[in-house]
Design an enzyme around this catalytic site. Structure first.
Site, PDB file in Angstrom:
ATOM      1  CB  CYS A  89      13.332   9.105   7.650  1.00  0.00           C
ATOM      2  SG  CYS A  89      14.537   8.105   6.782  1.00  0.00           S
TER       3      CYS A  89
ATOM      4  CD  GLU B 261      13.233   0.714   9.436  1.00  0.00           C
ATOM      5  OE1 GLU B 261      13.795   1.661  10.000  1.00  0.00           O
ATOM      6  OE2 GLU B 261      13.677  -0.450   9.445  1.00  0.00           O
TER       7      GLU B 261
ATOM      8  CE  LYS C  53      -1.821   3.040   1.956  1.00  0.00           C
ATOM      9  NZ  LYS C  53      -1.584   4.453   1.565  1.00  0.00           N
TER      10      LYS C  53
ATOM     11  CD  GLU D  40      10.013  13.119  10.805  1.00  0.00           C
ATOM     12  OE1 GLU D  40       8.906  12.645  11.102  1.00  0.00           O
ATOM     13  OE2 GLU D  40      10.895  12.485  10.212  1.00  0.00           O
TER      14      GLU D  40
END
Ligand code: NAD
Length: 497
Positions: free
Chosen positions: A300, A265, A189, A400
């Site tokens: 990331c 992750e 997905k 973040e």
């Protein structure tokens, strides 16, 4: 090198596949719904993608279960599976221009970055895991002579993969390649912001001789298709790359359903530490700039916290601003000269600009950027942005941003630097710059991160396990250990008595 006009012309010839890819063929969504795919460089709608929901996930998983049960993939000899994956890589290579165009139009990444970074890494990933297939080894343990004990590695079954939009093909292949190499079936997905390239990859696997049903793909939204995959009772493992918030939801869905394994992750807030004694300030500044502004900061492990020792702080800031001004050229991502594309969407642009405004209101000094670079009207651009005078409690140091925004904090002692670096919910990556080997080892031992770079940033190859400590995740992509994480051990105890 092709010109912008060549790429624009090629884009008009593109045939975009919009269906779900299940059982070796494109299919409409069962509810007949679709969602818009928007080019973030212009705001133009480029496709209407089939919007998969729970019924489509059921169909994709059922197709995978059928392929698992009749052993059409795991039953092949290792060499035969290797050959399919190598042919898959060959086809990706042959279609690299088409795939690059899809990626650039869909997520705004500069076309030269897709061709020069994403696609070569995708190829290395598929080929590396193909090569690993006949290197998986079990063990014979040291038992009493009356027994023979084997430890075998077996594939798991149908694995779900849910992936993000920042490196759409690469993040998907970091999952799909080891899942397939280990002999499993997969339902992917991809992120709804950038589904085009992965949709094509699923077909290329079958074109390469991969049995239908082994690699199925369902596009759609996270709370619909993604959640249905995560709750599905026949999915034995879920492998996820994305935000920490969604990672936590997935752990809950696993508990509510079949206790499937969940590999995460997730996010990061990676510190780079620059000590007074580093040997080459220009090299360090260069990697500090690239470490946050490449891919418009949508990385990331982006180096979004720069901890700079007081003795070099002012010169570091001066050179950082000078270098940044030269390093990036915002523009049409189809132009090979463009090095800074738009963010993935206008919604994400608004989110990043709001975080910049919050940094200012919290008292950090905006030393560079802060606005939306007006490279193209209608484009979701954000300028490379630098805060100085940032302190550990500010949101720009804790949360973040996932955009081209970084913050510099000055420190005095090495203990202070380690405490600042580790003062985070995240622990994906970190870097230290020093000319002192003993200090470097000390920092490696003290830093709470899954990857620590010394005198570099973002370097690595397929032998480097990639993943985080703390709320950056619980698993590792790349390396043989990723492949083995898609297997389970079986102990076979033979009585010889
Ligand atoms: P996201 O978490 O919003 O979405 C990731 C995927 O999860 C998408 O496919 C989305 O549709 C799906 N999803 C969303 N809600 C869901 C739900 N309720 N149930 C199931 N699936 C759901 O993340 P994003 O914005 O696409 O990507 C950015 C994030 O990814 C950042 O936090 C970044 O740090 C992280 N990331 C981590 C790594 C790593 O290796 N650690 C690599 C790349 C990106």
């Amino acid at each position: 090198m092709r010109s912008r006009d060549d790429w624009v012309a090629a884009a008009t010839q593109l045939s975009i596949r919009t269906g779900l890819y299940i059982d070796g063929r494109y299919q409409s969504a069962r509810a007949g719904e679709s969602f818009e795919c928007v080019n973030p460089a212009s705001g133009a709608v480029i496709a209407h993608m089939a919007r998969g929901q729970a019924a489509d996930i059921d169909a994709a998983v059922a197709s995978g279960v059928a392929a698992w049960k009749d052993r059409r993939w795991r039953g092949l000899a290792p060499r035969a599976r290797m050959e399919v994956l190598q042919r898959f890589a060959d086809l990706v290579q042959q279609h690299s221009q088409e795939l690059a165009l899809l990626e650039t139009l869909d997520m705004g990444k500069p076309i030269n970055d897709v061709l020069g970074i994403d696609l070569p890494e995708v190829l290395k990933t598929i080929r590396y895991f193909a090569e690993c297939i006949d290197k998986i080894e079990g063990a014979v343990t040291h038992t009493d002579a009356s027994a023979l004990h084997l430890i075998l590695h077996e594939p798991l079954g149908v694995v779900g993969a849910i992936t993000p939009w920042n490196y759409p093909m690469l993040m998907a292949m970091w999952k799909v390649a080891p899942i397939l190499a280990a002999g499993n079936c997969v339902v992917l997905k991809p992120a709804e912001q950038a589904p085009l390239s992965c949709t094509r990859l699923a077909q290329l696997f079958v074109d390469a001789g991969g049995p239908p049903g082994v690699f199925n793909l369902v596009n759609g939204f996270g709370p619909e298709a993604g959640k249905a995959l995560a709750l599905h009772p026949d999915v034995v493992k879920l492998s996820f790359t994305g935000s920490t918030a969604v990672g936590k939801l997935l752990l809950g869905y696993a508990g509510q359903s079949n206790m499937k394994r969940v590999a995460l992750e997730t996010g990061g807030k990676s510190p780079q530490i620059f000590l007074n004694d580093l040997y080459d300030l220009d090299a360090a500044v260069d990697r500090a700039v690239g470490g946050i502004y490449d891919n418009a900061g949508q990385v990331c492990n982006a180096g979004s916290r720069l901890l700079v020792q007081r003795g070099i702080h002012d010169e570091f800031v001066r050179r950082f601003i000078a270098r940044s001004a030269l390093a990036y050229r915002a523009g049409d991502p189809l132009d090979p000269a463009t090095t800074l594309g738009p963010l993935v969407s206008h919604a994400h642009q608004r989110n990043v600009l709001a975080r910049i405004a919050r940094g200012i209101s919290e008292g950090a000094h905006l030393a560079m950027g802060g606005g939306s670079a007006g490279a193209l009207p209608g484009g979701a651009f954000v300028e490379p942005t630098l805060f100085t005078g940032a302190t550990a409690n500010m949101s720009i140091c804790r949360e973040e941003v996932f955009g081209p925004v970084t913050a510099i904090t000055a420190f005095d002692t090495e203990e202070e630097a380690i405490a600042l670096a580790n003062d985070s919910d995240y622990g994906l990556a970190a870097a230290v710059w020093t000319s002192d080997l003993k200090k470097a080892h000390h920092f490696v031992a003290q830093l709470e991160a899954g990857v620590v770079w010394v005198n570099c940033f973002g370097d690595g190859d397929m032998t480097q396990p990639f993943g985080g400590f703390k709320q950056s995740g619980n698993s590792r992509d790349k390396h043989m250990m990723s492949l083995l994480s898609y297997t389970q051990s079986k102990s076979a105890w033979f009585s010889l008595a």
